[in-house]
Design a protein around this motif. Sequence first.
Motif, PDB file in Angstrom:
ATOM      1  N   VAL A  55       0.849  -1.208   0.000  1.00  0.00           N
ATOM      2  CA  VAL A  55       0.000   0.000   0.000  1.00  0.00           C
ATOM      3  C   VAL A  55       0.878   1.249   0.000  1.00  0.00           C
ATOM      4  CG1 VAL A  55      -1.631   1.367   1.367  1.00  0.00           C
ATOM      5  CG2 VAL A  55      -1.979  -1.092   1.117  1.00  0.00           C
ATOM      6  N   TYR A  56       1.862   1.265   0.877  1.00  0.00           N
ATOM      7  CA  TYR A  56       2.761   2.419   0.982  1.00  0.00           C
ATOM      8  C   TYR A  56       3.521   2.642  -0.330  1.00  0.00           C
ATOM      9  CZ  TYR A  56       6.410   5.445   2.907  1.00  0.00           C
ATOM     10  OH  TYR A  56       7.271   6.484   3.142  1.00  0.00           O
ATOM     11  N   LEU A  57       4.012   1.561  -0.915  1.00  0.00           N
ATOM     12  CA  LEU A  57       4.719   1.684  -2.192  1.00  0.00           C
ATOM     13  C   LEU A  57       3.806   2.230  -3.291  1.00  0.00           C
ATOM     14  CD1 LEU A  57       6.794  -1.644  -2.298  1.00  0.00           C
ATOM     15  CD2 LEU A  57       7.726   0.679  -2.318  1.00  0.00           C
ATOM     16  N   GLU A  58       2.591   1.697  -3.373  1.00  0.00           N
ATOM     17  CA  GLU A  58       1.697   2.077  -4.472  1.00  0.00           C
ATOM     18  C   GLU A  58       1.039   3.436  -4.269  1.00  0.00           C
ATOM     19  OE1 GLU A  58       0.520  -2.374  -6.034  1.00  0.00           O
ATOM     20  OE2 GLU A  58      -0.797  -1.415  -4.591  1.00  0.00           O
ATOM     21  N   MET A  59       0.771   3.793  -3.045  1.00  0.00           N
ATOM     22  CA  MET A  59       0.042   5.043  -2.807  1.00  0.00           C
ATOM     23  C   MET A  59       0.958   6.229  -2.508  1.00  0.00           C
ATOM     24  SD  MET A  59      -3.369   3.804  -0.796  1.00  0.00           S
ATOM     25  CE  MET A  59      -4.399   5.157  -1.354  1.00  0.00           C
ATOM     26  N   SER A  95       0.745   6.783 -14.484  1.00  0.00           N
ATOM     27  CA  SER A  95      -0.093   5.743 -13.873  1.00  0.00           C
ATOM     28  C   SER A  95      -0.256   5.922 -12.364  1.00  0.00           C
ATOM     29  CB  SER A  95       0.505   4.370 -14.170  1.00  0.00           C
ATOM     30  OG  SER A  95       1.799   4.268 -13.637  1.00  0.00           O
ATOM     31  N   LYS A  96       0.126   7.057 -11.845  1.00  0.00           N
ATOM     32  CA  LYS A  96       0.110   7.290 -10.396  1.00  0.00           C
ATOM     33  C   LYS A  96      -1.280   7.085  -9.777  1.00  0.00           C
ATOM     34  CE  LYS A  96       1.385  10.693  -6.943  1.00  0.00           C
ATOM     35  NZ  LYS A  96       1.928  12.008  -6.663  1.00  0.00           N
ATOM     36  N   VAL A  97      -2.314   7.592 -10.421  1.00  0.00           N
ATOM     37  CA  VAL A  97      -3.675   7.466  -9.882  1.00  0.00           C
ATOM     38  C   VAL A  97      -4.134   6.008  -9.904  1.00  0.00           C
ATOM     39  CG1 VAL A  97      -6.088   8.136 -10.239  1.00  0.00           C
ATOM     40  CG2 VAL A  97      -4.274   9.832 -10.461  1.00  0.00           C
ATOM     41  N   LEU A  98      -3.803   5.303 -10.974  1.00  0.00           N
ATOM     42  CA  LEU A  98      -4.162   3.879 -11.050  1.00  0.00           C
ATOM     43  C   LEU A  98      -3.447   3.083  -9.963  1.00  0.00           C
ATOM     44  CD1 LEU A  98      -4.044   3.367 -14.915  1.00  0.00           C
ATOM     45  CD2 LEU A  98      -6.078   3.519 -13.471  1.00  0.00           C
ATOM     46  N   ALA A  99      -2.182   3.403  -9.729  1.00  0.00           N
ATOM     47  CA  ALA A  99      -1.417   2.706  -8.693  1.00  0.00           C
ATOM     48  C   ALA A  99      -2.006   2.966  -7.308  1.00  0.00           C
ATOM     49  CB  ALA A  99       0.046   3.137  -8.736  1.00  0.00           C
ATOM     50  N   ALA A 100      -2.435   4.198  -7.064  1.00  0.00           N
ATOM     51  CA  ALA A 100      -3.040   4.518  -5.771  1.00  0.00           C
ATOM     52  C   ALA A 100      -4.328   3.716  -5.572  1.00  0.00           C
ATOM     53  CB  ALA A 100      -3.313   6.012  -5.669  1.00  0.00           C
ATOM     54  N   ASN A 101      -5.105   3.564  -6.639  1.00  0.00           N
ATOM     55  CA  ASN A 101      -6.321   2.759  -6.563  1.00  0.00           C
ATOM     56  C   ASN A 101      -5.980   1.309  -6.255  1.00  0.00           C
ATOM     57  OD1 ASN A 101      -8.996   1.981  -6.768  1.00  0.00           O
ATOM     58  ND2 ASN A 101      -8.997   1.918  -8.977  1.00  0.00           N
TER      59      ASN A 101
END
Length: 117
Positions: free
Chosen positions: A18-22, A44-50
């Motif tokens: 979660v920390y890595l992706e968000m 792709s930052k928003v997709l990764a946060a999702n």
Amino acid sequence: MIGNILVGLVALIHCYIVYLEMVLWNTPRGHKAFGLKPDFASASKVLAANQGLYNGFLAAGLIWGLYLGAAGFQIKMFFLICVTIAGLYGAATVGRKILFIQTAPAVLAIIALWLGW
């Protein structure tokens, strides 16, 4: 006991994901962890946060199962099976490394819980 330790480990792994992706997706550390190029990471930052949010739900479910103790057996098994399926899909579509980081710890936790360890 061992089963719950492994469940906790899987939950911690997912908290880190979660920390890595968000948070770290668009940083050098995130790029290295996922093999990203800066342009792709930015796009792709928003997709990764999702995606990170979904991993957070997996961690939350495992933590909930641990909190319930013996009464949380079915909840722990359900979320471990979800992690396993997600890991298999990720390994098939993204990279084999996911088998070792995500799937294997979940399968070991399932076995340990099932055997009552």
